[in-house]
Write an enzyme that holds these catalytic residues in place. Structure first.
Site, PDB file in Angstrom:
ATOM      1  N   HIS A  92       2.162  -3.351  -0.017  1.00 29.73           N
ATOM      2  CA  HIS A  92       2.501  -2.036  -0.568  1.00 29.73           C
ATOM      3  C   HIS A  92       2.853  -1.026   0.519  1.00 29.73           C
ATOM      4  CE1 HIS A  92      -1.521  -1.940   0.850  1.00 29.73           C
ATOM      5  NE2 HIS A  92      -1.573  -0.625   0.732  1.00 29.73           N
ATOM      6  N   ASP A  93       2.847  -1.446   1.777  1.00 35.20           N
ATOM      7  CA  ASP A  93       3.096  -0.522   2.884  1.00 35.20           C
ATOM      8  C   ASP A  93       4.438  -0.757   3.572  1.00 35.20           C
ATOM      9  OD1 ASP A  93       0.653   0.757   2.627  1.00 35.20           O
ATOM     10  OD2 ASP A  93      -0.360  -0.576   4.026  1.00 35.20           O
ATOM     11  N   ASP A 151     -10.007  -4.026  -3.045  1.00 42.55           N
ATOM     12  CA  ASP A 151      -9.705  -3.366  -1.782  1.00 42.55           C
ATOM     13  C   ASP A 151     -10.947  -2.568  -1.386  1.00 42.55           C
ATOM     14  OD1 ASP A 151      -8.011  -2.243   0.311  1.00 42.55           O
ATOM     15  OD2 ASP A 151      -6.357  -2.695  -1.060  1.00 42.55           O
ATOM     16  N   ASP A 179      -9.588  -2.471   4.165  1.00 42.83           N
ATOM     17  CA  ASP A 179      -8.563  -1.562   4.649  1.00 42.83           C
ATOM     18  C   ASP A 179      -8.831  -1.115   6.088  1.00 42.83           C
ATOM     19  OD1 ASP A 179      -6.223   0.066   3.765  1.00 42.83           O
ATOM     20  OD2 ASP A 179      -7.536   1.734   4.284  1.00 42.83           O
ATOM     21  N   GLU A 188      -7.623  -6.036   7.026  1.00 37.77           N
ATOM     22  CA  GLU A 188      -6.320  -5.496   7.437  1.00 37.77           C
ATOM     23  C   GLU A 188      -6.510  -4.926   8.824  1.00 37.77           C
ATOM     24  OE1 GLU A 188      -3.033  -2.122   6.328  1.00 37.77           O
ATOM     25  OE2 GLU A 188      -5.153  -1.687   6.443  1.00 37.77           O
TER      26      GLU A 188
END
Ligand code: TEU
Length: 632
Positions: A411-412, A180, A282, A340
């Protein structure tokens, strides 16, 4: 593009512009209207000015929107032409949330040795690439998305030696590893920020967005943070403000500062030099902010829920920065990149990921995660017809130069399966049907840990069960500022909390699902007694074994990665039917998107059945039935 758009421009002209297209599409979808409306001459010929008068809702100064549109002068290439083959178009990705994956030392926190101990399970599942959520040194205000030192491993997770071992073990098994990359912001404990804050003459002042203090009276602009409240911190001692789009400890970097960019590029190269295979980036579309950080439009802020967003979700220098990263850091190592990108629609995405554009390989869009008119914190039932429409739209219009990321969970987000079927009546068949859609549609599938065992939402009981900074801030805001009752606020927070995705991975039916021998940093409910890797491995009908067969099938047949898609009866609600065709091979996929028994549409008796989530397809289609056949 040529002509600039003004308030005199017609709606159809705005729609013809990639950014305009995506904005209009978003607004129409949220109003449950179709894009076709713009083809209606009365609507399409309406001038922006007239429109803003008609809506009676004060659009405010939409000059900022026009500027946003006019800064983009490129148009996406036509989607025709041959699709280029690439390893990442054929691969199966798997996201690991390290904190919750596997704990090797009993401290209740997942770690790198834990991941190493589970690599064989992932290999057996058919995973090709691991994406690790951040493992860098961090004070964990946002579980590692607040990086204190890009060159260190978080102590909770192990050491750099553990990381090197992980990387080599991954490669030994013929898999790849991507990390990430959180470079929109750093932790406020990063040494750059600390120096910048404490020394106004330091070069690091320009690495972030600092603004004069005015005694702390009013923040420099009206932007709001994604994690509640103003996007500005006031530092009393220094009498200065600094920008944070996320938590108060995640300080936004100033990408217009060349020296800062150079340091980030050096850091990226350092990791690639180690041999990692690429990055998930990210909120990468937020890095370029409009110069001067002007106030956000109130109406847009109200519509979207966050004020200021039009000033950074597709900033003026975004393309330039992405190209710089690619050229200076990624390309020399042939590194893979997936961005993302919250808020980016399909046409803008073509300009960010088209294979002619030299920016990113792929992106995550989130437009399919909630149905129109809903947000993550609404408690509602997701209608799968919307997912179908979304996939058809992308399949038909994304073209051969872009490749879609196919995913339901990360994970969000709360679990997708629980949005569709909140009480879990159809948990197994539904998990399998969603998997069929994910692995037979055109695009690259991304699994999130637990997808393969049919993981569902948790039954949280109290606010003390939660750990996520977003949830805790929201709860506080709802109860204190908006005076909601505790019960109501909890209901809201539980519906959307990211912690549904962050409870321990369920490995076996022993205590804590075999995740840790200690006390886990966050607890799940006792679902692990039934849904876990070990028990499901032994059950031939389990979700896990279904995934294994499905992944194997996808790997055998290139049709799923590259084949053309031909939809059948696409306007008939409740069914999702399509052929995948590639060099003479043909597969037929049929799904019943509802919990109702439905009469079958296409006669499949002459086809060869390859995989089904029911024992044997009968005359009617059972709830959430999904079949894959060979033949036509
Ligand atoms: O998420 C960015 C993002 O916009 C969301 O998915 C976010 O969690 C939500 O919309 C907030 O309302 C990324 C990471 O995936 C997330 O975990 C981090 O918290 C965030 O960036 C900040 O780094």
């Amino acid at each position: 593009m040529g002509q600039l758009l003004t308030s005199e421009s017609k709606l159809k002209e705005v729609y013809a512009h990639p950014v305009g297209h995506d904005i209009i599409h978003r607004v129409l979808t949220s109003l449950k209207l179709k894009d076709a409306l713009v083809n209606n001459p009365i609507v399409g010929n309406m001038r922006l000015q007239t429109l803003s008068g008609l809506i009676k809702k004060n659009l405010g100064d939409y000059g900022s929107l026009l500027t946003l549109l006019n800064t983009e002068q490129d148009i996406p290439a036509s989607g025709n032409g041959r699709i280029q083959e690439a390893w990442w178009k054929e691969a199966v990705f798997y996201q690991i949330y390290p904190r919750s994956f596997m704990d090797s030392d009993g401290d209740g926190i997942g770690d790198l040795q834990g991941i190493i101990s589970r690599l064989d399970d992932l290999k057996e599942l058919g995973v090709d690439v691991l994406w690790l959520s951040p493992v860098y040194d961090s004070p964990n205000d946002d579980n590692g998305y607040d990086i204190r030192d890009y060159y260190q491993i978080m102590r909770d997770f192990g050491t750099m030696d553990d990381f090197d071992q992980l990387l080599s073990e991954v490669h030994k098994r013929g898999m790849r590893l991507i990390m990430d990359l959180v470079i929109n912001h750093t932790s406020d404990e990063h040494k750059w920020f600390q120096e910048a804050l404490h020394d106004s003459d330091s070069k690091y002042r320009n690495y972030y967005h600092f603004r004069p203090g005015n005694g702390g009276k009013t923040p420099p602009n009206n932007w709001t943070s994604f994690f509640s409240g103003s996007a500005w911190n006031y530092y009393k001692e220094q009498d200065v403000w600094a920008l944070h789009l996320f938590s108060k400890k995640q300080m936004d970097l100033n990408w217009d500062c060349k020296e800062m960019r150079e340091e980030i590029l050096t850091m990226i190269r350092w990791w690639l030099e180690k041999g990692i295979d690429g990055f998930r980036m990210d909120v990468i579309n937020y890095i370029s902010k409009v110069e001067g950080l002007p106030d956000g439009n109130e109406t847009i802020g109200e519509l979207i829920g966050y004020r200021g967003i039009e000033n950074y979700f597709y900033g003026p220098r975004l393309h330039e920065y992405l190209r710089e990263i690619r050229k200076e850091a990624f390309d020399p190592y042939q590194a893979y990149s997936v961005g993302e990108m919250p808020g980016i629609g399909m046409e803008m995405s073509k300009l960010l990921t088209g294979d002619d554009r030299k920016e990113l390989d792929m992106m995550f869009s989130f437009d399919h995660l909630e149905t129109p008119g809903h947000n993550r914190f609404d408690d509602y039932r997701y209608d799968l017809n919307f997912l179908k429409e979304y996939l058809i739209d992308y399949t038909e219009h994304y073209g051969n130069h872009c490749h879609m990321a196919l995913f339901y969970n990360n994970h969000d987000n709360p679990k997708f399966i629980s949005k569709v079927d909140p009480d879990g009546t159809y948990r197994d068949v539904l998990a399998k049907m969603l998997a069929v859609i994910q692995f037979t549609s055109r695009g690259t599938p991304y699994l999130f840990q637990g997808d393969e065992i049919g993981a569902a939402n948790q039954h949280f009981q109290s606010i003390d069960d939660l750990r996520d900074v977003e949830s805790l801030n929201l709860y506080q805001q709802l109860t204190e500022e908006r005076k909601m009752t505790k019960e109501k606020a909890l209901e809201t927070v539980f519906a959307g909390t990211r912690d549904h995705a962050r409870t321990p991975m369920q490995w076996n039916p022993t205590e804590n699902g075999g995740f840790t021998t200690g006390s886990p940093w966050i607890s799940g409910d006792r679902d692990y007694l039934v849904y876990n890797v070990e028990s499901e491995s032994e059950d031939p009908d389990s979700v896990l074994n279904f995934y294994k067969r499905l992944i194997a099938l996808r790997k055998e047949e290139k049709a799923f990665a590259y084949g053309e898609t031909e939809f059948v009866k696409k306007h008939v609600k409740g069914f999702f039917l399509y052929y995948r065709i590639y060099h003479g091979d043909c597969f037929f996929i049929e799904c019943n998107l509802t919990p109702k028994i439905k009469e079958r549409f296409v006669d499949t008796k002459k086809y060869e059945l390859l995989l089904s989530n029911y024992e044997k397809p009968g005359n009617d289609m059972m709830p959430y039935e999904a079949n894959i056949y060979r033949g036509r």
